[in-house]
Design a protein around this motif. Structure first.
Motif, mmCIF file in Angstrom:
data_model
loop_
_atom_site.group_PDB
_atom_site.id
_atom_site.type_symbol
_atom_site.label_atom_id
_atom_site.label_comp_id
_atom_site.label_asym_id
_atom_site.label_seq_id
_atom_site.Cartn_x
_atom_site.Cartn_y
_atom_site.Cartn_z
ATOM 1 N N THR A 614 11.663 -17.446 47.369
ATOM 2 C CA THR A 614 11.837 -16.013 47.137
ATOM 3 C C THR A 614 10.572 -15.271 47.551
ATOM 4 O O THR A 614 9.465 -15.665 47.189
ATOM 5 C CB THR A 614 12.141 -15.742 45.659
ATOM 6 O OG1 THR A 614 13.316 -16.465 45.287
ATOM 7 C CG2 THR A 614 12.367 -14.263 45.413
ATOM 8 N N SER A 615 10.739 -14.188 48.300
ATOM 9 C CA SER A 615 9.577 -13.406 48.715
ATOM 10 C C SER A 615 9.103 -12.534 47.565
ATOM 11 O O SER A 615 9.839 -12.273 46.607
ATOM 12 C CB SER A 615 9.928 -12.526 49.920
ATOM 13 O OG SER A 615 10.845 -11.507 49.547
ATOM 14 N N MET A 616 7.864 -12.068 47.685
ATOM 15 C CA MET A 616 7.304 -11.213 46.642
ATOM 16 C C MET A 616 8.081 -9.908 46.543
ATOM 17 O O MET A 616 8.312 -9.375 45.445
ATOM 18 C CB MET A 616 5.832 -10.933 46.970
ATOM 19 C CG MET A 616 5.049 -10.299 45.831
ATOM 20 S SD MET A 616 4.971 -11.360 44.394
ATOM 21 C CE MET A 616 5.974 -10.431 43.237
ATOM 22 N N GLU A 617 8.504 -9.376 47.686
ATOM 23 C CA GLU A 617 9.262 -8.123 47.696
ATOM 24 C C GLU A 617 10.618 -8.281 46.989
ATOM 25 O O GLU A 617 11.055 -7.394 46.256
ATOM 26 C CB GLU A 617 9.477 -7.638 49.132
ATOM 27 C CG GLU A 617 8.216 -7.140 49.834
ATOM 28 C CD GLU A 617 7.296 -8.267 50.289
ATOM 29 O OE1 GLU A 617 6.120 -7.991 50.575
ATOM 30 O OE2 GLU A 617 7.768 -9.427 50.343
ATOM 31 N N GLN A 618 11.256 -9.421 47.203
ATOM 32 C CA GLN A 618 12.532 -9.672 46.528
ATOM 33 C C GLN A 618 12.342 -9.753 45.013
ATOM 34 O O GLN A 618 13.173 -9.255 44.245
ATOM 35 C CB GLN A 618 13.143 -10.970 47.055
ATOM 36 C CG GLN A 618 13.672 -10.871 48.482
ATOM 37 C CD GLN A 618 14.128 -12.203 49.022
ATOM 38 O OE1 GLN A 618 13.697 -13.265 48.554
ATOM 39 N NE2 GLN A 618 14.992 -12.173 50.017
ATOM 40 N N HIS A 619 11.243 -10.383 44.600
ATOM 41 C CA HIS A 619 10.965 -10.476 43.165
ATOM 42 C C HIS A 619 10.758 -9.086 42.564
ATOM 43 O O HIS A 619 11.286 -8.775 41.481
ATOM 44 C CB HIS A 619 9.722 -11.338 42.925
ATOM 45 C CG HIS A 619 9.291 -11.377 41.498
ATOM 46 N ND1 HIS A 619 9.937 -12.116 40.538
ATOM 47 C CD2 HIS A 619 8.259 -10.738 40.845
ATOM 48 C CE1 HIS A 619 9.340 -11.953 39.371
ATOM 49 N NE2 HIS A 619 8.329 -11.127 39.528
ATOM 50 N N ILE A 620 10.010 -8.232 43.251
ATOM 51 C CA ILE A 620 9.742 -6.880 42.747
ATOM 52 C C ILE A 620 11.041 -6.096 42.606
ATOM 53 O O ILE A 620 11.290 -5.440 41.587
ATOM 54 C CB ILE A 620 8.764 -6.137 43.684
ATOM 55 C CG1 ILE A 620 7.389 -6.814 43.659
ATOM 56 C CG2 ILE A 620 8.643 -4.673 43.284
ATOM 57 C CD1 ILE A 620 6.427 -6.286 44.708
ATOM 58 N N GLU A 621 11.892 -6.174 43.622
ATOM 59 C CA GLU A 621 13.137 -5.403 43.596
ATOM 60 C C GLU A 621 14.121 -5.959 42.574
ATOM 61 O O GLU A 621 14.865 -5.207 41.949
ATOM 62 C CB GLU A 621 13.776 -5.388 44.984
ATOM 63 C CG GLU A 621 12.944 -4.713 46.057
ATOM 64 C CD GLU A 621 12.633 -3.266 45.727
ATOM 65 O OE1 GLU A 621 13.425 -2.619 45.005
ATOM 66 O OE2 GLU A 621 11.584 -2.763 46.168
ATOM 67 N N ARG A 622 14.113 -7.280 42.393
ATOM 68 C CA ARG A 622 15.068 -7.891 41.471
ATOM 69 C C ARG A 622 14.696 -7.644 40.012
ATOM 70 O O ARG A 622 15.572 -7.489 39.158
ATOM 71 C CB ARG A 622 15.160 -9.392 41.745
ATOM 72 C CG ARG A 622 16.224 -10.097 40.907
ATOM 73 C CD ARG A 622 16.297 -11.570 41.221
ATOM 74 N NE ARG A 622 16.991 -11.807 42.480
ATOM 75 C CZ ARG A 622 16.424 -12.357 43.553
ATOM 76 N NH1 ARG A 622 15.151 -12.702 43.529
ATOM 77 N NH2 ARG A 622 17.119 -12.551 44.658
ATOM 78 N N GLU A 623 13.388 -7.575 39.715
ATOM 79 C CA GLU A 623 12.958 -7.482 38.326
ATOM 80 C C GLU A 623 13.215 -6.120 37.701
ATOM 81 O O GLU A 623 13.268 -5.996 36.487
ATOM 82 C CB GLU A 623 11.468 -7.823 38.200
ATOM 83 C CG GLU A 623 11.187 -9.304 38.131
ATOM 84 C CD GLU A 623 11.918 -9.994 36.986
ATOM 85 O OE1 GLU A 623 11.577 -9.744 35.820
ATOM 86 O OE2 GLU A 623 12.859 -10.756 37.258
ATOM 87 N N GLY A 624 13.333 -5.076 38.508
ATOM 88 C CA GLY A 624 13.734 -3.799 37.940
ATOM 89 C C GLY A 624 12.633 -2.756 37.871
ATOM 90 O O GLY A 624 11.521 -2.921 38.379
ATOM 91 N N TRP A 625 12.961 -1.646 37.196
ATOM 92 C CA TRP A 625 12.118 -0.459 37.218
ATOM 93 C C TRP A 625 10.719 -0.658 36.645
ATOM 94 O O TRP A 625 9.752 -0.158 37.241
ATOM 95 C CB TRP A 625 12.828 0.680 36.472
ATOM 96 C CG TRP A 625 11.987 1.922 36.427
ATOM 97 C CD1 TRP A 625 11.850 2.856 37.402
ATOM 98 C CD2 TRP A 625 11.148 2.343 35.350
ATOM 99 N NE1 TRP A 625 10.980 3.845 37.006
ATOM 100 C CE2 TRP A 625 10.535 3.556 35.739
ATOM 101 C CE3 TRP A 625 10.850 1.824 34.091
ATOM 102 C CZ2 TRP A 625 9.662 4.242 34.911
ATOM 103 C CZ3 TRP A 625 9.969 2.508 33.267
ATOM 104 C CH2 TRP A 625 9.376 3.706 33.679
#
Length: 904
Positions: A614-625
């Motif tokens: 998982t990329s860092m960007e995907q983690h940021i977007e998946r984790e929420g606001w």
């Protein structure tokens, strides 16, 4: 003292009774063998499962040496299994009438941190406070010191170790277990023990006979319950075995492994498959499927990411939760069995039970009937049966076993040559399939579709974020930015990995792997730059636990690298969900530094190995606001670190480049806040948080009082109503019974007249209800004692708390009752003992002291029935309400009853 020691040594009738205590892998068993001069205890990587004693004569002295099970060095007592606790307690009974000395074994080849100190103290409470009188620190791994003396090691190791040696009255000794040919180290140790015995006037630790008897009784009860459980399990298995023989044998087995991190899921999968299929060195970041044929049966096993032991499902990342849900689709058409892996080397607590229940709910509530508990690390049980372990561990584990239908199995992953344990497990899983009629768990297609849609949306957003970050960095491409010196401050919540980050950046063991209590500063040369790294204490994710001293110490880190840091690194772990409480705690601390701090801040994500592919960007977007807010606040500047891969200089070089680019964007300016203003903001912020907590406490207290008042009033109302009914009934019996009226049924009347009658009754009821509050008020005003209380009418009689902002005159004879119809109770905050402004503003005393006093003033004892004198609001009015009697209500007056009550 020396004379007493020599007398004790020359008296051959004397013996020394010694107990070894300490954490796991500290060298207790090896130290015992060194003292005895031969291999009497099993050492190395062999686990000490129970307290064991050895007798020998050493240097002319009779010795009884007791080895005990160790605890995990940094874990608290509640995480130690009940069996290990019992064995530690029972160790003093192995050398009657009691030990002369307890040797607290501490290895010098690893740091002795504050967590280790607390853990040791916690475990010694099993033996009571008197244990310290007979304790001595025994340092092991003496070869690690080389030319350094043990005294120098104690002084340089830190406060935790110094506290321990002081607690043991400066009694300590060091052993080199690799140099057993040196007899002087043992004889010197025995001399020191004899001196301690002489200091204690030849006394020994006294064993409490009642405690010993209680341990034996408990042990017998556990054995009896374990035998009963084994009989029930065998009986159930016989039924399933007959069912399996009469049914069609399953052609394959599809299995999903579930459990917390480090529970042994991957190792158990390898043991079942008979080969190293799953990677046990790296953590499982996403569900993995492997297949093999075992004992003629094709098996498909899905290994899943684990959750942190005892952590709520809310603390599990969204990716982790999605992987658990998705795991059932990796062995189509669905799994036959869920193996819930539980390790036996730590206690199974109620928090862990709740975590298991919450995470299994992600799959389905129907999963329990196909779930079997797989106990890993069975070698830690020693000679104890798994049934004894279940009964001894307590209700949490027993509940889980019962929830799984008493289906369980113990597996020793270190003994992979034992094929019998795997064959028995396969048979049990086939029995589970037979018990479920050969069916399997059906995959939830809607949940999988939702996960797939979320994945596509996340990937699109991640691409946009990555593009945005690259465009930001393009502005500095082609420019020669290179700072010869850089200053960095690490900030973040507790257990976020700040120490490991500092160590990775400087490429050396700069910061100890323990909790940071005070700011620490280290320097080094990294990629041609002189780098100064300041590590600060972490803050709690619950702001209510933060103290003024802790917060000021965090901010002090900025003053250690004057004129100020080039970069503030906000350290955030990616292996737990980033929730709103984390974001709020971060904002509360950084707001004290002013809005300008965000221009100098980069988010540094740790535990990068947990993301997998998982990329860092995907983690940021998946984790929420909450996480996205922090990243945006930092200008979309972030970096991912894998602290397990310290040799990877590329991640450090990339971080330094981003730091230099940020400094260039700030025109070379360093972050230099006014520290006096920062400290004032810290104090103000803490006052604000305390005020918020006081408001919460106040609302909770008022809700409690509202409920209590309502119950008291309704009870009083029912009692009064009952007495009036009884009185009315008695008078009816004594007098002439009224004749029964023959009322013509309403249905027998003509339709026109029936309609008129209905309208008349409706108007009468409305008039009665409208006049009722005035009648009741007039009736109660006539009483000599008055009290104020505001009522609202709903389906039943309800009331809110009285107005407490006005003074209460106990002699006032007027009453003021207001009735309304409302959907809910509403009231404004009263003034307790003064104005509202005074309630929330505390300037003379500290905010925490003020909160403590307020809580004391709000305790139930405050609301007593004694209400004489000028009492403040709540006390006087509630007291007067509690002291109401029947005589204070209007006697025999229909005006005091609801409409229609007096005519029944």
């Amino acid at each position: 003292m020396a004379t007493d020691s020599s007398l004790l040594r020359n008296d051959e009738s004397k013996e020394l009774r010694i107990v070894l205590l300490g954490g796991r892998w500290g060298g207790k068993s090896s130290a015992g063998n060194t003292i005895l001069g031969e291999e009497r205890f099993e050492s190395g990587r062999q686990r000490t499962a129970k307290s064991d004693d050895r007798h020998a004569t050493v240097a002319g002295r009779k010795l009884i040496l007791v080895d005990t099970p160790g605890w995990k060095g940094h874990l608290s007592l509640r995480e130690t299994t009940e069996a290990d606790r019992r064995e530690i307690k029972q160790s003093v009974c192995k050398c009657p009438p009691g030990p002369h000395a307890f040797l607290l074994v501490v290895p010098v080849d690893s740091a002795f941190t504050e967590e280790h100190r607390r853990s040791l103290v916690d475990h010694l409470t099993l033996l009571g406070d008197k244990v310290w009188k007979y304790s001595m620190v025994l340092f092991t791994c003496g070869d690690w010191l080389r030319e350094k003396s043990i005294e120098e090691h104690i002084e340089t190791e830190g406060d935790a170790l110094q506290w321990l040696t002081d607690k043991c009255r400066n009694r300590f000794h060091i052993l080199n277990n690799k140099n057993r040919e040196d007899p002087t180290q043992v004889s010197q140790l025995l001399d020191k023990i004899e001196e301690m015995v002489a200091e204690n006037n030849g006394g020994h630790f006294e064993v409490d006979e009642s405690t010993r008897q209680m341990i034996l009784t408990k042990k017998m009860e556990v054995e009896a319950k374990a035998t009963e459980r084994k009989m029930q399990t065998d009986k159930r298995r016989e039924e399933l075995s007959r069912l399996l023989q009469g049914a069609e044998q399953p052609t394959e087995l599809r299995v999903v492994l579930l459990g917390s991190r480090n529970a042994g899921k991957s190792a158990s999968g390898n043991t079942i498959l008979g080969s190293e299929e799953f990677d046990i060195k790296k953590g499982t970041s996403k569900s993995v499927v492997k297949r093999a044929c075992v004992a003629g049966t094709p098996i498909t096993i899905v290994d899943t990411p684990g959750w942190w032991q005892g952590f709520s499902v809310r603390d599990t990342t969204k990716q982790g939760k999605q992987e658990l849900t998705r795991s059932t689709s990796l062995c189509p058409p669905g799994p036959h069995v869920f193996l819930l892996v539980i390790d036996t080397d730590v206690a199974f607590t109620e928090r862990q039970r709740e975590a298991v229940e919450e995470h299994l709910q992600l799959i389905s509530g129907r999963a329990w009937k196909r779930t079997m508990i797989l106990f890993s690390r069975a070698d830690w049980l020693g000679a104890k049966s798994i049934e004894q372990h279940i009964e001894e561990e307590g209700k949490a584990l027993q509940w889980l076993v019962e929830k799984c239908g008493n289906k369980y199995h113990a597996l020793d992953n270190k003994n992979k040559d034992n094929k019998a344990q795997v064959a028995e497990l396969l048979q049990k899983m086939k029995e589970v399939v037979a018990g479920n009629g050969g069916s399997f768990h059906e995959v939830d297609g809607r949940a999988l579709q939702s996960i797939e849609e979320d994945r596509k949306a996340v990937e699109e957003k991640a691409k946009r974020r990555m593009t945005k970050a690259k465009e930001q960095r393009k502005r500095f491409q082609g420019t020669n930015i290179h700072l010869p010196e850089m200053k960095v401050v690490l900030m973040g919540q507790k257990s976020s990995g700040k120490n490991a980050v500092g160590t990775t950046i400087l490429d050396r063991n700069a910061f100890p792997s323990c909790e940071t209590a005070c700011c620490e500063i280290e320097e080094g040369v990294v990629f041609g730059r002189r780098l100064t790294v300041v590590n600060t204490p972490g803050w709690w994710d619950n702001s209510a636990r933060c103290t003024l001293e802790q917060d000021k110490e965090i901010m002090r880190g900025l003053s250690l690298c004057l004129p100020g840091p080039h970069t503030v690194l906000l350290v955030i772990p990616v292996d737990v969900a980033y929730r709103e409480r984390h974001r709020r705690a971060l904002e509360d601390h950084l707001c004290c530094l002013g809005e300008g701090v965000w221009r100098h801040t980069i988010v540094l994500f740790t535990y990068g190995d947990r993301l997998g592919e998982t990329s860092m960007e995907q983690h940021i977007e998946r984790e929420g606001w909450p996480l996205q807010w922090v990243v945006e606040k930092c200008g979309n500047r972030y970096q991912l670190f894998n602290n397990k891969n310290r040799g990877d200089g590329a991640q450090v070089a990339e971080l330094l480049e981003k730091m230099e680019e940020m400094v260039a964007g700030n025109d070379g300016e360093q972050f230099s806040p006014d520290m006096s203003q920062v400290y004032r903001e810290v104090e103000n912020e803490l006052k604000r948080k305390v005020a918020e907590e006081m408001k919460v406490c106040y609302v909770e207290e008022m809700n409690w009082r509202e409920k209590e008042l309502k119950e008291q009033f309704e009870e009083e109302w029912r009692r009064r109503e009952k007495e009036l009914f009884e009185k009315f009934g008695d008078s009816s019996v004594k007098g002439k019974q009224p004749a029964k009226l023959k009322i013509k049924p309403l249905t027998a009347l003509p339709s026109k007249e029936r309609k008129i009658r209905k309208e008349q009754r409706k108007n009468e009821e409305k008039t009665s209800q409208d006049n009722y509050p005035q009648k009741l008020s007039e009736g109660m005003v006539s009483q000599s004692r008055g009290w104020k209380l505001r009522f609202w009418m709903r389906n039943s009689l309800e009331f809110g708390p009285p107005s407490m902002s006005e003074g209460m005159d106990s002699q006032n004879s007027s009453s003021n009752l207001h009735f309304r119809r409302r959907n809910s109770l509403e009231f404004g905050p009263p003034s307790i003992g003064g104005s509202t402004e005074q309630m929330w503003t505390e300037s003379t005393t500290g905010p925490q002291e003020a909160l403590r006093k307020r809580r004391q003033s709000w305790s139930p004892s405050t609301f007593s029935t004694a209400s004489t004198g000028q009492d403040s609001g709540i006390t006087s009015r509630l007291g007067s309400l509690r002291s109401l009697t029947i005589s204070e209500y209007p006697a025999e007056s229909d005006a005091a009853l609801p409409p229609g009550t007096g005519s029944r």
